[in-house]
Design an enzyme around this catalytic site. Structure first.
Site, mmCIF file in Angstrom:
data_model
loop_
_atom_site.group_PDB
_atom_site.id
_atom_site.type_symbol
_atom_site.label_atom_id
_atom_site.label_comp_id
_atom_site.label_asym_id
_atom_site.label_seq_id
_atom_site.Cartn_x
_atom_site.Cartn_y
_atom_site.Cartn_z
ATOM 1 N N ASP A 157 -30.629 41.158 24.535
ATOM 2 C CA ASP A 157 -29.374 40.450 24.295
ATOM 3 C C ASP A 157 -28.156 41.164 24.875
ATOM 4 O OD1 ASP A 157 -30.473 38.252 23.081
ATOM 5 O OD2 ASP A 157 -30.177 38.970 21.037
ATOM 6 N N LYS A 196 -33.533 31.382 26.246
ATOM 7 C CA LYS A 196 -32.436 31.509 25.281
ATOM 8 C C LYS A 196 -31.583 30.235 25.300
ATOM 9 C CE LYS A 196 -33.185 35.789 23.851
ATOM 10 N NZ LYS A 196 -33.316 36.194 22.435
#
EC number: 2.5.1.19
Length: 430
Positions: free
Chosen positions: A313, A340
């Site tokens: 992330d 994502k």
């Protein structure tokens, strides 16, 4: 009536998200010297795990809960008994609620979300839950939401998953494991990625008194019918801290930002930021419930190499930091970024190229070559992805830019633009 009200609230939230499009202009920072103190909301990852555990064990209470959209959607979704649960863009909620409702005997729901959510795979998790006895059916496309779940008492206790998948699939199973009559033995096949997120889940289980082991590729979780009254205090979000690491790295030597509330022995994998950003001249000091980020030297590297398999992330933040500093990077371990909120690798390629970057991506890696030219007044598209908006914002220390659909930050960090203004960034709505 409650079900109808819940559905209306979820739909209203979705409609609001789809309609409003906030476009912000960020002027170049006036002096490139930053001194500030910021209080960051609780971790979205910890909050969503804690919320699910509280739903299973009402004896649990939570402090410093994230004020993000994802946490709110998760909390509302857990309250639904029967009907449709629309989680919008919240991928974590989709995975966690799939496991939760599959194990709740007597509940029947349909989990759905945004258009992007219907393109994000859930088949690996669904198949694992089915092998435990769950009743889950696809409403449209095989392997993708929406899915219809009829909650059942799950008594089987052995399941296997590929080890290189998103840790959210694994955590979805681990979180419901102690509530299952016979607990769970989970075998991970292959090389494990995102280990810190698995350990975060096991760490929270330990805090509520659930016994578990993680040896080689086998995780076992013991059953626990009831837990003692427990307060889970959510640490502030390290992913959100990444944007301030980037700001300090791009600012002048001597700049510093104090961030609350953090701890050195964090459960969050993104805590590795404190090590990675030393390469950019940023030192991290841990103190009483906060960290101090200080720019102590200019970056002398020409290229940064990082394997981010355990912290994917923060890839967007690191790539933008390197571009802003005029250095290159080679980031690997990024295979989960394809599924994502958007395909983050392609999104980074598109937006950094617009700014003048020389960048290439594969399905699991990103390579940025050193360059010192940054175009100004480029409009950055965010692709319904909160991290795209926040990762690019620190570039206002180097150039003027526009952030399209800037309201998307509410997914994880609703106060981001307000906090950025407190650092004297000139942020104006267009």
């Amino acid at each position: 009536m409650y079900l109808l009200t819940s559905r209306i609230v979820l739909l209203q939230n979705t409609i609001i998200k789809e309609i409003k499009t906030l476009k912000l202009h960020l002027s170049k920072h006036p002096n490139n010297h930053i001194t500030a103190s910021i209080q960051i909301t609780g971790s979205k990852s910890e909050s969503n795990r804690s919320l699910l555990l509280r739903a299973l064990y009402p004896e649990i209470s939570i402090e410093n809960l994230s004020n993000s959209d994802d946490a709110q959607v998760m909390e509302k979704g857990l309250q639904v008994e029967n009907g449709v649960v629309d989680i919008h863009h919240a991928g974590t909620a989709m995975r966690f609620l799939t496991g939760y409702f599959a194990s709740q005997e007597g509940k029947e729901v349909t989990l759905t979300g945004s258009q992007r959510m219907t393109e994000r795979p859930v088949k690996v998790l669904v198949e694992a839950l089915r092998s435990l006895g769950a009743d889950i059916a696809y409403e449209k496309n095989e392997g993708y939401p929406p899915i219809r779940i009829k909650g059942k008492k799950l008594v089987k206790n052995r399941v296997s998953l590929p080890a290189n998948i998103s840790s959210q699939y694994i955590s979805s199973l681990l979180l419901i494991a102690p509530s299952l009559e016979n607990g769970l033995e989970l075998e991970l096949i292959g090389k494990i990625t995102s280990v810190p997120y698995i350990k975060m889940t096991l760490g929270l289980l330990s805090q509520i008194g659930v016994a578990s082991t993680f040896e080689d590729n086998i995780i076992t979780v013991s059953p626990k019918a009831k837990v003692a009254p427990t307060v889970l205090t959510v640490e502030s979000d390290w992913s959100s801290a990444s944007y301030y690491y980037s700001i300090v790295a791009l600012s002048d030597v001597g700049s510093e930002i104090k961030l609350s509330a953090y701890k050195k022995d964090s459960l969050q994998g993104d805590g590795v930021l404190s090590d990675i950003y030393t390469d950019f001249g940023v030192e991290t000091s841990f103190s009483n419930n906060y960290i101090l980020l200080k720019k102590t030297a200019d970056c002398e590297l020409t290229t940064v190499n990082c394997d981010l398999a355990n912290a994917p992330d923060i890839a967007q933040t690191i790539a933008v930091t390197c571009f802003g500093l005029g250095i290159g990077c080679h980031l690997t371990g990024l295979h989960t970024l394809k599924i994502k909120e958007t395909d983050r690798l392609e999104a980074l390629h598109t937006e950094l190229t617009k700014l003048g970057a020389d960048i290439s991506v594969t399905d699991k890696a990103l390579t940025l070559r050193p360059s010192t030219s940054i175009k100004k007044d480029v409009a950055i598209d965010t692709y319904n992805d909160h991290r795209m908006a926040m990762a690019f914002a620190p570039l206002a220390l180097k150039t003027c830019l526009v952030i399209n659909d800037a309201e998307v930050v509410s997914k994880s960090y609703p106060d981001f633009w307000k906090d950025l203004k407190s650092l004297l960034f000139d942020v104006n709505e267009i």
